[in-house]
Design an enzyme around this catalytic site. Structure first.
Site, PDB file in Angstrom:
ATOM      1  NE  ARG A 162      -3.655   2.538   0.733  1.00 13.71           N
ATOM      2  CZ  ARG A 162      -3.522   3.786   0.293  1.00 13.71           C
ATOM      3  NH1 ARG A 162      -2.492   4.121  -0.470  1.00 13.71           N
ATOM      4  NH2 ARG A 162      -4.402   4.708   0.636  1.00 13.71           N
ATOM      5  CG  HIS A 165      -0.721   6.186   2.287  1.00 14.95           C
ATOM      6  ND1 HIS A 165      -0.103   4.954   2.396  1.00 14.95           N
ATOM      7  CD2 HIS A 165      -1.693   6.180   3.254  1.00 14.95           C
ATOM      8  CE1 HIS A 165      -0.671   4.237   3.345  1.00 14.95           C
ATOM      9  NE2 HIS A 165      -1.635   4.958   3.907  1.00 14.95           N
ATOM     10  CG  HIS A 167      -4.542   8.766   5.901  1.00 16.97           C
ATOM     11  ND1 HIS A 167      -5.086   8.350   4.712  1.00 16.97           N
ATOM     12  CD2 HIS A 167      -3.874   7.686   6.392  1.00 16.97           C
ATOM     13  CE1 HIS A 167      -4.772   7.077   4.499  1.00 16.97           C
ATOM     14  NE2 HIS A 167      -4.034   6.657   5.503  1.00 16.97           N
ATOM     15  CD  GLU A 171      -3.415   3.769   8.173  1.00 17.44           C
ATOM     16  OE1 GLU A 171      -3.531   4.557   7.208  1.00 17.44           O
ATOM     17  OE2 GLU A 171      -2.613   2.814   8.192  1.00 17.44           O
ATOM     18  CG  HIS A 210       1.502   5.546   7.111  1.00 21.33           C
ATOM     19  ND1 HIS A 210       0.889   6.779   7.266  1.00 21.33           N
ATOM     20  CD2 HIS A 210       0.501   4.683   6.787  1.00 21.33           C
ATOM     21  CE1 HIS A 210      -0.407   6.666   7.058  1.00 21.33           C
ATOM     22  NE2 HIS A 210      -0.670   5.408   6.760  1.00 21.33           N
ATOM     23  CD  GLU A 235      -7.529   3.842   1.770  1.00 23.53           C
ATOM     24  OE1 GLU A 235      -6.469   3.249   1.503  1.00 23.53           O
ATOM     25  OE2 GLU A 235      -7.711   4.429   2.853  1.00 23.53           O
TER      26      GLU A 235
END
Length: 455
Positions: A162, A165, A167, A171, A210, A235
């Site tokens: 993943r 990225h 946010h 998280e 992360h 998301e």
């Protein structure tokens, strides 16, 4: 003068006609007043005044309100009928869904009024399929009651990433299967790398970049649940490394990184990768040495290694900022409830509860005040939600252990036990409310039962 006298006589006559007789006072008293003792004087009133220690409404029914069927029941018995209430469905019906939700189709007689839908199966969520894995989410777009938290269920094949990225929200994650390697760097340039196995957690504060990568520990890779402290989270609005650089002029990238080779960044993807396949990380992978050092508080927590508190009807593990220091916006409990037992009647005073059902079958009745309550049934993979301060319980309605997560947008786990509250309230006051006898009062628990075995 004569005319004035006549008017007075008419008014007196009307007043006399409108005044009720003494016997009509008694006749107009509410029917519940008959529950008062003969020595009480019953006076009709336009307000809800109650004589001391006297029932003013009928007593509640003690008839059972069990679920009327389960997933293994004969479909022919699945009808919206409970006792003498309801009637058979004449039109088309989705029987598999009805089998999973007996208390929606034939609700307990204690349900009343309207509570927003508090169940969302991840099976109903749109799934984003990628090379190397998939992701599906839940937020207020599909579950409007869940305003404080949103979630993502993600699967990565061995080695799949993943991508790097960050946010706007924090998280929090719970690993369902396999091992996930996580990396991060904080605003001080301190870095982190760690492996997170089944039943364990990670947490990243807002804005901390992360990555997530499945290791080769499990041949199937890894799967986990992500929880975000905003019900409107999506998301699809994540800040992704490849997405950003694909939208920065090439000469700016060259200046930013001071690359000697003019073609150094010629292979940047022209759109986001999101999830993509890669080599499995080595077993001895370490974060690069940082002159600023590593993060002072770990971004991972081994919840699976925490000894559960054993209770008469199950167990509980609690994790919040007192034990997982970095997790200052999410607190959680992993709860097990044995067959026939319940997570006791309780509420959470200042925070909503987002729950995820891992194993077994259960039901929850949400009490929303003002005579309003609604019951929901849950299976593995289902999400539940209870708004702040609303009373509820979680009952195991199956034949195997029920296991679920309680998650809260807060730094500390808190709940208020109905049993403990009553035990620590003056007995005469409790008796006046509920009509309990001394033996029942004596058996109330002054410590929280949390999970109670069958009576």
């Amino acid at each position: 003068m004569f005319a004035l006298g006549l008017v007075n006589l008419v008014l007196l006559a009307r007043l006399a006609y409108c005044a009720p007789a003494a016997s009509s006072d008694v006749a107009s008293a509410p029917a519940s007043a008959s529950l008062a003792s003969a020595s009480d004087t019953v006076v009709a009133s336009s307000t809800d005044s109650a004589p001391k220690s006297t029932a003013t409404v009928p007593f509640t029914s003690t008839d059972p309100n069990l679920p009327l069927w389960n997933e293994d029941s004969d479909p022919s018995i699945v009808q919206p009928i409970r006792g003498g209430l309801g009637s058979k469905i004449m039109g088309p019906d989705n029987i598999p869904i009805d089998l999973q939700n007996p208390d929606l189709l034939a609700p307990p007689t204690t349900d009343s009024g309207t509570v927003k839908n508090a169940k969302w199966p991840f099976s109903f969520s749109h799934n984003r399929l990628q090379t190397g894995g998939w992701a599906r989410q839940e937020n207020i777009g599909v579950m409007p009651i869940a305003t404080a938290m949103a979630s993502v269920n993600m699967r990565l094949e061995p080695g799949a990433v993943r991508e790097l990225h960050w946010h706007k929200t924090s998280e929090w994650a719970y690993v369902l299967k396999g091992t996930t390697q996580v990396t991060a760097v904080d605003s001080e340039g301190r870095n982190f790398l760690g492996n997170v196995g089944p039943g364990d957690l990670w947490f990243f504060p807002p804005g901390v970049p992360h990555s997530l990568q499945a290791t080769g520990d499990d041949p199937d890779g890894s799967e986990f649940i992500l929880v975000f402290d905003d019900g409107d989270f999506s998301e699809d609005s994540t800040f992704l490394l490849t997405d950003w650089l694909a939208h920065v002029p090439a000469e700016v990238i060259q200046k930013n990184f001071q690359a000697a080779n003019p073609q150094a960044f010629a292979h940047i993807p022209d759109k986001e990768l999101y999830i993509f396949p890669a080599d499995v990380p080595s077993d001895d992978a370490k974060a690069p040495d940082s002159p600023q050092g590593t993060v002072p508080d770990s971004y991972t927590f081994a919840l699976s290694q925490v000894k559960p508190t054993q209770l008469s009807g199950g167990s509980v593990r609690i994790v919040d900022s007192t034990t997982f220091k970095i997790s200052n916006t999410i607190a959680a409990a992993e709860v097990t409830v044995e067959p026939g037992a319940i997570r006791e009647l309780h509420w959470h005073p200042t925070m909503d509860e987002w729950s995820f059902f891992l194993e077994g079958e259960g039901r929850v009745t949400i009490f929303a005040s003002q005579g309003t309550a609604r019951t929901f049934n849950y299976q593995p993979g289902d999400i539940g939600y209870v708004p702040t301060a609303m009373g509820h319980y979680v009952e195991n309605t199956g034949n195997s252990t029920l296991r679920f997560l309680e998650i809260f947008n807060t730094d500390r786990f808190q709940d208020i036990s109905l049993n403990q509250w009553l035990a620590l309230t003056p007995p005469e006051l409790v008796k006046a409310h509920l009509g309990l006898d001394d033996d029942t009062i004596a058996h109330l628990s002054k410590t929280k039962p949390t999970v109670m075995g069958p009576a």
